[in-house]
Design a protein around this motif. Sequence first.
Motif, PDB file in Angstrom:
ATOM      1  N   SER A 145       0.832  -1.219   0.000  1.00 51.75           N
ATOM      2  CA  SER A 145       0.000   0.000   0.000  1.00 51.75           C
ATOM      3  C   SER A 145       0.861   1.262   0.000  1.00 51.75           C
ATOM      4  O   SER A 145       0.588   2.216  -0.749  1.00 51.75           O
ATOM      5  CB  SER A 145      -0.930  -0.010   1.219  1.00 51.75           C
ATOM      6  N   ASP A 146       1.907   1.272   0.829  1.00 47.78           N
ATOM      7  CA  ASP A 146       2.784   2.447   0.874  1.00 47.78           C
ATOM      8  C   ASP A 146       3.580   2.609  -0.421  1.00 47.78           C
ATOM      9  O   ASP A 146       3.880   3.739  -0.837  1.00 47.78           O
ATOM     10  CB  ASP A 146       3.754   2.343   2.061  1.00 47.78           C
ATOM     11  N   ASP A 149       1.341   4.260  -2.906  1.00 41.52           N
ATOM     12  CA  ASP A 149       0.709   5.489  -2.429  1.00 41.52           C
ATOM     13  C   ASP A 149       1.543   6.686  -2.895  1.00 41.52           C
ATOM     14  O   ASP A 149       2.708   6.841  -2.506  1.00 41.52           O
ATOM     15  CB  ASP A 149       0.623   5.464  -0.903  1.00 41.52           C
TER      16      ASP A 149
END
Length: 216
Positions: A145-146, A149
Amino acid sequence: MTSAAVDILGLGLGLLGWVGVILACGLPMWQVSAFIDVNIVVAQTIWEGLWMNCVVQSTGQMQCKVYDSILALPPEVQAGRALTVVVALLGLVALMVTVVGAQCTNCVRPGKMKSRIVIAGGAIYILCGVLVLIPLCWFANIVISDFYDPTVPSSKKREMGAALYIGWAATALLLFGGCLICCCSCSQRDDTSFPVKYSAPRRPTSNGEYDKKNYV
């Protein structure tokens, strides 16, 4: 393959998975630096694990620092610590229980109780695999996710480290070994639950009566 050989195979796979969990727990490579954009060429690599983080220089020198505060750690690190330690302890219990109930040992008399003990050991191995899967997937989800992102700076982006892959391999070994032990013990118990009783046919004697010794 005999049931005893399947028990030994399941026990061996579970033991390997248990060792793999301990190895993954101690390694600091749960997430590593991502070499993207301006970080393609850097002089150091950052490793982050459950217990410490390490900085590896391009010269090969490595410096590791243990986390100072437990309460200040992110929740995924705290959960990973707790679950991996619990799995390490449960794996030891599963090993002892399975050895006690295995067909290749004489700790318990063969019978239903021995099969139940082995099934309990296999179930604990399966439980270990499920528990260790939680922090592994949690870490992987955060890293992915990071990484995608756009609000996270490139210097803060991480990639999945070798410890995650070792943990997933250990999980597969624990689950497969536990299932082998349980399935083998269940099939063995089903085979011995209803023994076949045989009685000799009654044959008449010379005086026309049936011989009493043929009755069972």
